[in-house]
Design a protein around this motif. Structure first.
Motif, PDB file in Angstrom:
ATOM      1  N   ILE A 114     -41.111  -7.656 -31.657  1.00  0.00           N
ATOM      2  CA  ILE A 114     -41.424  -9.041 -31.330  1.00  0.00           C
ATOM      3  C   ILE A 114     -42.812  -9.332 -31.863  1.00  0.00           C
ATOM      4  N   THR A 115     -42.910 -10.289 -32.756  1.00  0.00           N
ATOM      5  CA  THR A 115     -44.215 -10.685 -33.270  1.00  0.00           C
ATOM      6  C   THR A 115     -44.471 -12.117 -32.870  1.00  0.00           C
ATOM      7  N   PHE A 116     -45.639 -12.342 -32.262  1.00  0.00           N
ATOM      8  CA  PHE A 116     -46.002 -13.694 -31.848  1.00  0.00           C
ATOM      9  C   PHE A 116     -47.304 -14.038 -32.523  1.00  0.00           C
ATOM     10  N   ASP A 117     -47.305 -15.020 -33.399  1.00  0.00           N
ATOM     11  CA  ASP A 117     -48.503 -15.453 -34.103  1.00  0.00           C
ATOM     12  C   ASP A 117     -49.221 -14.250 -34.720  1.00  0.00           C
ATOM     13  N   GLY A 118     -48.463 -13.355 -35.300  1.00  0.00           N
ATOM     14  CA  GLY A 118     -49.049 -12.208 -35.975  1.00  0.00           C
ATOM     15  C   GLY A 118     -49.340 -11.009 -35.085  1.00  0.00           C
ATOM     16  N   THR A 119     -49.228 -11.189 -33.782  1.00  0.00           N
ATOM     17  CA  THR A 119     -49.510 -10.081 -32.866  1.00  0.00           C
ATOM     18  C   THR A 119     -48.214  -9.353 -32.510  1.00  0.00           C
ATOM     19  N   ASP A 120     -48.264  -8.026 -32.555  1.00  0.00           N
ATOM     20  CA  ASP A 120     -47.117  -7.224 -32.154  1.00  0.00           C
ATOM     21  C   ASP A 120     -47.071  -7.184 -30.625  1.00  0.00           C
ATOM     22  N   VAL A 121     -46.217  -8.004 -30.067  1.00  0.00           N
ATOM     23  CA  VAL A 121     -46.212  -8.190 -28.615  1.00  0.00           C
ATOM     24  C   VAL A 121     -45.813  -6.913 -27.887  1.00  0.00           C
ATOM     25  N   ARG A 122     -44.928  -6.133 -28.475  1.00  0.00           N
ATOM     26  CA  ARG A 122     -44.456  -4.947 -27.769  1.00  0.00           C
ATOM     27  C   ARG A 122     -45.519  -3.858 -27.704  1.00  0.00           C
ATOM     28  N   ALA A 123     -46.579  -3.985 -28.542  1.00  0.00           N
ATOM     29  CA  ALA A 123     -47.631  -2.976 -28.514  1.00  0.00           C
ATOM     30  C   ALA A 123     -48.688  -3.289 -27.454  1.00  0.00           C
ATOM     31  N   LEU A 124     -48.662  -4.526 -26.918  1.00  0.00           N
ATOM     32  CA  LEU A 124     -49.660  -4.900 -25.916  1.00  0.00           C
ATOM     33  C   LEU A 124     -49.342  -4.201 -24.604  1.00  0.00           C
ATOM     34  N   SER A 125     -50.389  -3.756 -23.945  1.00  0.00           N
ATOM     35  CA  SER A 125     -50.120  -3.111 -22.666  1.00  0.00           C
ATOM     36  C   SER A 125     -50.914  -3.770 -21.556  1.00  0.00           C
ATOM     37  N   GLY A 126     -50.471  -3.540 -20.341  1.00  0.00           N
ATOM     38  CA  GLY A 126     -51.105  -3.960 -19.092  1.00  0.00           C
ATOM     39  C   GLY A 126     -51.851  -5.279 -19.162  1.00  0.00           C
ATOM     40  N   GLU A 127     -53.175  -5.191 -19.036  1.00  0.00           N
ATOM     41  CA  GLU A 127     -54.027  -6.355 -18.929  1.00  0.00           C
ATOM     42  C   GLU A 127     -53.927  -7.256 -20.156  1.00  0.00           C
ATOM     43  N   ARG A 128     -53.823  -6.658 -21.333  1.00  0.00           N
ATOM     44  CA  ARG A 128     -53.775  -7.487 -22.547  1.00  0.00           C
ATOM     45  C   ARG A 128     -52.465  -8.268 -22.598  1.00  0.00           C
ATOM     46  N   MET A 129     -51.389  -7.639 -22.161  1.00  0.00           N
ATOM     47  CA  MET A 129     -50.111  -8.340 -22.130  1.00  0.00           C
ATOM     48  C   MET A 129     -50.187  -9.495 -21.132  1.00  0.00           C
ATOM     49  N   ARG A 130     -50.812  -9.233 -19.993  1.00  0.00           N
ATOM     50  CA  ARG A 130     -50.900 -10.246 -18.947  1.00  0.00           C
ATOM     51  C   ARG A 130     -51.643 -11.481 -19.480  1.00  0.00           C
ATOM     52  N   LEU A 131     -52.749 -11.252 -20.170  1.00  0.00           N
ATOM     53  CA  LEU A 131     -53.516 -12.378 -20.702  1.00  0.00           C
ATOM     54  C   LEU A 131     -52.759 -13.069 -21.833  1.00  0.00           C
ATOM     55  N   PHE A 132     -52.040 -12.276 -22.614  1.00  0.00           N
ATOM     56  CA  PHE A 132     -51.309 -12.837 -23.741  1.00  0.00           C
ATOM     57  C   PHE A 132     -50.197 -13.759 -23.268  1.00  0.00           C
ATOM     58  N   ARG A 133     -49.646 -13.428 -22.106  1.00  0.00           N
ATOM     59  CA  ARG A 133     -48.497 -14.152 -21.604  1.00  0.00           C
ATOM     60  C   ARG A 133     -48.783 -15.637 -21.356  1.00  0.00           C
ATOM     61  N   ARG A 134     -50.063 -15.969 -21.188  1.00  0.00           N
ATOM     62  CA  ARG A 134     -50.426 -17.376 -21.012  1.00  0.00           C
ATOM     63  C   ARG A 134     -49.901 -18.224 -22.169  1.00  0.00           C
ATOM     64  N   ARG A 135     -49.813 -17.612 -23.334  1.00  0.00           N
ATOM     65  CA  ARG A 135     -49.428 -18.374 -24.525  1.00  0.00           C
ATOM     66  C   ARG A 135     -47.923 -18.620 -24.594  1.00  0.00           C
ATOM     67  N   MET A 136     -47.174 -17.883 -23.774  1.00  0.00           N
ATOM     68  CA  MET A 136     -45.714 -18.039 -23.784  1.00  0.00           C
ATOM     69  C   MET A 136     -45.261 -18.240 -22.344  1.00  0.00           C
ATOM     70  N   GLN A 137     -44.774 -19.417 -22.038  1.00  0.00           N
ATOM     71  CA  GLN A 137     -44.402 -19.692 -20.655  1.00  0.00           C
ATOM     72  C   GLN A 137     -42.916 -19.981 -20.534  1.00  0.00           C
ATOM     73  N   MET A 138     -42.404 -19.848 -19.329  1.00  0.00           N
ATOM     74  CA  MET A 138     -40.971 -20.024 -19.125  1.00  0.00           C
ATOM     75  C   MET A 138     -40.707 -21.161 -18.131  1.00  0.00           C
ATOM     76  N   VAL A 139     -39.662 -21.918 -18.406  1.00  0.00           N
ATOM     77  CA  VAL A 139     -39.198 -22.947 -17.473  1.00  0.00           C
ATOM     78  C   VAL A 139     -37.771 -22.566 -17.094  1.00  0.00           C
ATOM     79  N   PHE A 140     -37.473 -22.610 -15.791  1.00  0.00           N
ATOM     80  CA  PHE A 140     -36.187 -22.075 -15.336  1.00  0.00           C
ATOM     81  C   PHE A 140     -35.166 -23.155 -15.031  1.00  0.00           C
ATOM     82  N   GLN A 141     -33.930 -22.677 -14.857  1.00  0.00           N
ATOM     83  CA  GLN A 141     -32.814 -23.593 -14.621  1.00  0.00           C
ATOM     84  C   GLN A 141     -32.904 -24.328 -13.300  1.00  0.00           C
ATOM     85  N   ASP A 142     -33.043 -23.554 -12.244  1.00  0.00           N
ATOM     86  CA  ASP A 142     -32.952 -24.166 -10.929  1.00  0.00           C
ATOM     87  C   ASP A 142     -34.340 -24.383 -10.376  1.00  0.00           C
TER      88      ASP A 142
END
Ligand SMILES: Nc1ncnc2c1ncn2[C@@H]1O[C@H](COP(=O)(O)OP(=O)(O)OP(=O)(O)O)[C@@H](O)[C@H]1O
Ligand SMILES: Nc1ncnc2c1ncn2[C@@H]1O[C@H](COP(=O)(O)OP(=O)(O)O)[C@@H](O)[C@H]1O
Ligand code: SF4
Ligand code: SF4
Ligand SMILES: [Mg+2]
Ligand SMILES: [Mg+2]
Lengths: 327, 363
Positions: free
Chosen positions: B74-102
């Motif tokens: 998974i590459t997001f804006d040039g970053t290898d998302v699967r290589a991110l761990s712990g804290e860095r993944m948590r901060l990165f997640r701000r850039r990708m958000q989810m909206v749910f069905q219910d």
């Protein structure tokens, strides 16, 4: 003479300490023998309560049902519960959205179909089971001989709905009531089930009341359509009439707001503003008024009546969408 | 910089099926997502359609690593998302958000709208001019500032979905994964939310991955559409092209099954009715996974799994050995007998023991 004649049906839910809820508010419609009639409307508009009231399946307590439900001249609302049970299953079949909750989880499928035949048609167990097999086959369940001994949870949602249709049609009822029978199913399975239903009612001459929120389902199936809003019928018309020239602003708005697969994609969808929580009570005018683009002074003050249009149609609106004048 | 914001490469998400008293033995896998590759361009809407259980949600969640992929990139804006761990993944997640069905079940009923929105901001250490930010976010989704002090149950379904969208937006994400964003809403409300998503994309330059089973809605909002069947993409094309010229038999069947609110059209339609049900993703058919229901299937289809390949200059991609022959009419459809498919076994899949990360608040 209509097969089913629902007159001024109202259902009020009332529990101690809560305000009464008028879920169905003076609904009238008829179903001719062999006809397919649609009841459409969004969540909470009273579709299911209408069908449960017709079948006498509302809970005993906490609600008050008024009006008449004439089936073949008999007012079902006046029947004793045990007599009504004879009509259900024999003269009137029903299918619900969630087949699992309407099938008995611990009785094999074959027996569930056979029991209906034994009870209403006095078949022997053996004859009934044989007929059950043929019924499962007729609704397209693969390998019906083996399915007879299986339980509902062993089947997929689509197959369960087929089993329910087999039960509902086992006694060749004159009327079938289907409440959102395909809403829980995927679109490819929905297409299977709707095609099956259409074939079965065409072949047997059974009349069908189709309850759905999906205008597309109605378009392909129903002869006459009743549009419900907040417990009342707001528009009724022949299928082609309703879709070609919706007169009620709610029907018109709905039809414009759904994207269609067969027309070019427009930029923005037409939208109806607000939500049902903005409604005013019918006693104070048109419930839809706060959301309506065509609202005028006459819409507020007292209940807007349902006026007959033509060919059995009806409209509840003081300022309807103008009819196109043929050029 | 490539024009793809997201690149997914041969992504797989397999859920182990455990058995035995203590669920200690893996007896098989649910191949929920089984080798999906796709690109989502910056600023576009990628729509994902398919029957329930075909892996749409799992793909969306795998992309955000809300469930850990089994393999793939998974590459997001040039970053290898699967290589991110712990804290860095948590901060990165701000850039990708989810909206749910219910919207009801995805919002904590005990939290006011204000605290629902602040929660995410705090988790990302974003405290600057908070109140102004909340008001402007609510405004952008068409809710008044007075909504801040209210609770989810005080809103209608459509308004709750707006709150769900606001909660994602407040973090200024670049990508929003919307999983069935309108399917729980009344028809009269769906258009409002669809238009809102459109407007927000226009004004904020958002990129969307929209997951839905409603083909008409997907066609309306998407630039590109991917059709999934049993864990794989079977076809991909621009929204117009897919409707104009569906190549894959499954896409054809899907399009022909959608009811159209027009009796004149319905009366004349020819439907491709598929036999039977979607096979279990724990036990997919060999070769082409659609072959058990495909009216055009041939012997080769059972032996060889078709790759998703570029069909022609249009860029349309399809995974079918016989797409050319079906399109030209050289290959004729035949009848298919329904095979019985068992619903997922009772105890076979024990979701709790499967290493997925929580679905909800994605701080
Ligand atoms: N047992 C009950 N007690 C109180 N109110 C009820 C009860 N059953 C239904 N209602 C109310 O009656 C109204 C109509 O409900 P009904 O179930 O008929 O709606 P519907 O049109 O079938 O909606 P849906 O499309 O969601 O199935 C709703 O406001 C509902 O909350
Ligand atoms: N946590 C989980 N554990 C085991 N199986 C799962 C889990 N989540 C999803 N699945 C299975 O993966 C398949 C794909 O599911 P999903 O992605 O939710 O489909 P869709 O969103 O297309 O309806 C289904 O068979 C589903 O039951
Ligand atoms: S009666 Fe008035 S408010 Fe009601 S739908 Fe007709 S025009 Fe609109
Ligand atoms: S590869 Fe064969 S089975 Fe698969 S879609 Fe094409 S024709 Fe049908
Ligand atoms: Mg209902
Ligand atoms: Mg899903």
């Amino acid at each position: 003479m209509p097969l089913l004649d629902v007159r001024d049906l109202s259902v009020v839910f009332q529990r101690k300490g809560t305000r009464p809820v008028r879920a169905v508010d003076g609904v009238s419609f008829t179903v001719e023998p062999g006809q397919t009639v649609g009841l459409v409307g969004e969540s909470g508009c009273g579709k299911s309560v209408t069908s449960l009231a017709i079948m006498g399946l509302l809970p005993r307590r906490g609600n008050k049902v008024t009006g008449e439900v004439r089936f073949d001249e008999t007012d079902l609302l006046k029947l004793r519960p045990q007599d009504l049970r004879d009509w259900r299953g024999r003269d009137i079949g029903m299918i619900f959205q969630d087949p699992l909750s309407s099938l008995n989880p611990v009785i094999p499928l074959g027996l569930q179909v056979a029991e209906v035949l034994e009870r209403h048609q006095g078949r022997t167990r053996k004859a009934a089971l044989k007929q059950a097999r043929d019924l499962l086959d007729a609704v397209g369940i693969p390998d019906p001989d083996r399915r007879l001994d299986e339980f509902p949870h062993q089947l997929s949602g689509g197959m369960r709905q087929r089993a329910l249709i087999a039960i509902a049609l086992a006694c060749k009822p004159r009327l079938l009531i289907a409440d959102e029978p395909t809403t829980a199913l995927d679109v490819t399975i929905q297409a299977q089930i709707l095609t099956l239903l259409k074939e079965l009612v065409d072949d047997s001459g059974t009349a069908l009341v189709m309850i759905t929120h999906d205008l597309g389902v109605v378009a392909g199936l129903c002869d006459t359509v009743n549009v419900l809003y907040a417990g009342k019928v707001v528009e009724r018309a022949y299928r082609h009439q309703l879709f070609a020239e919706p007169r009620h602003p709610y029907t018109h708005g709905l039809l414009q707001s759904v994207p269609r697969l067969d027309v070019d994609r427009g930029e923005r969808l037409h939208q109806i503003r607000g939500s049902v929580s903005d409604n005013i009570p019918w006693s104070e005018g048109c419930a839809f008024a706060p959301r309506c683009d065509r609202v005028i002074d006459d819409c507020i003050g007292e209940t807007v009546p349902l006026e007959p249009t033509f060919r059995g149609g009806a409209l509840r609106c003081t300022n309807p969408v103008p009819q196109e004048v043929p050029a | 910089m490539s024009d793809a914001l997201v690149e997914i490469d041969d992504l797989k998400v397999h859920f182990p099926i455990k058995s035995g008293l203590l669920f200690d033995r893996t007896v098989g896998y649910v191949y929920a997502v089984d080798g999906v590759s796709l690109k989502i361009k910056r600023g576009e809407t990628y729509g994902l359609v398919g029957e329930s259980g075909c892996g749409k949600s799992t793909l969306g969640r795998g992309l955000l690593r809300l469930v850990e992929p089994t393999s793939g990139g998974i590459t997001f804006d040039g970053t290898d998302v699967r290589a991110l761990s712990g804290e860095r993944m948590r901060l990165f997640r701000r850039r990708m958000q989810m909206v749910f069905q219910d919207p009801m079940s995805s919002l904590d009923p005990r939290q006011s709208v204000e605290s629902l929105l602040i929660e995410g901001l705090k988790a990302h250490g974003l405290r600057t001019s908070m109140h102004e930010k909340l008001r402007s976010t609510l405004d952008s989704v068409g809710l008044p500032a007075s909504a801040l002090s209210k609770y989810p149950h005080e809103f209608s379904g459509g308004q709750r979905q707006r709150i769900g969208i606001a909660r994602a937006l407040v973090l200024d994400p670049e990508l929003i994964v919307a999983d069935e964003p309108v399917s729980a809403l009344d028809v009269s409300i769906q258009a409002q939310v669809v238009n809102l998503l459109d407007d927000l994309q226009e004004s904020l330059g958002l990129t969307y991955l929209v997951i839905a089973h409603d083909l008409a809605v997907i066609r309306h909002i998407s630039d590109t559409i991917g059709v999934m069947y049993l864990g794989s993409l079977v076809e991909e094309a621009t929204a117009d092209q897919l409707y104009e010229r569906p190549l894959h038999p499954y896409t054809k069947a899907l399009l022909s099954a959608v009811p159209i609110p027009d009796p004149l059209v319905e009366d004349r339609r020819e439907r491709i009715l598929l036999a039977g049900d979607l096979p279990s993703p724990a036990n997919p058919p060999s070769g082409c996974r659609f072959r058990t229901r495909c009216p055009w299937s041939q012997i080769r289809c059972a032996e060889e799994r078709p790759e998703l390949r570029v069909f022609d200059d249009s860029g349309q991609r399809v995974a079918c050995h016989f797409a050319e022959q079906i399109l030209s009419g050289e290959l004729r459809p035949h009848e298919v007998r329904a095979e019985l498919v068992r619903p997922a076994g009772d105890a076979a899949v024990d979701a709790e023991l499967i290493p997925t990360q929580g679905d909800l608040p994605t701080p």
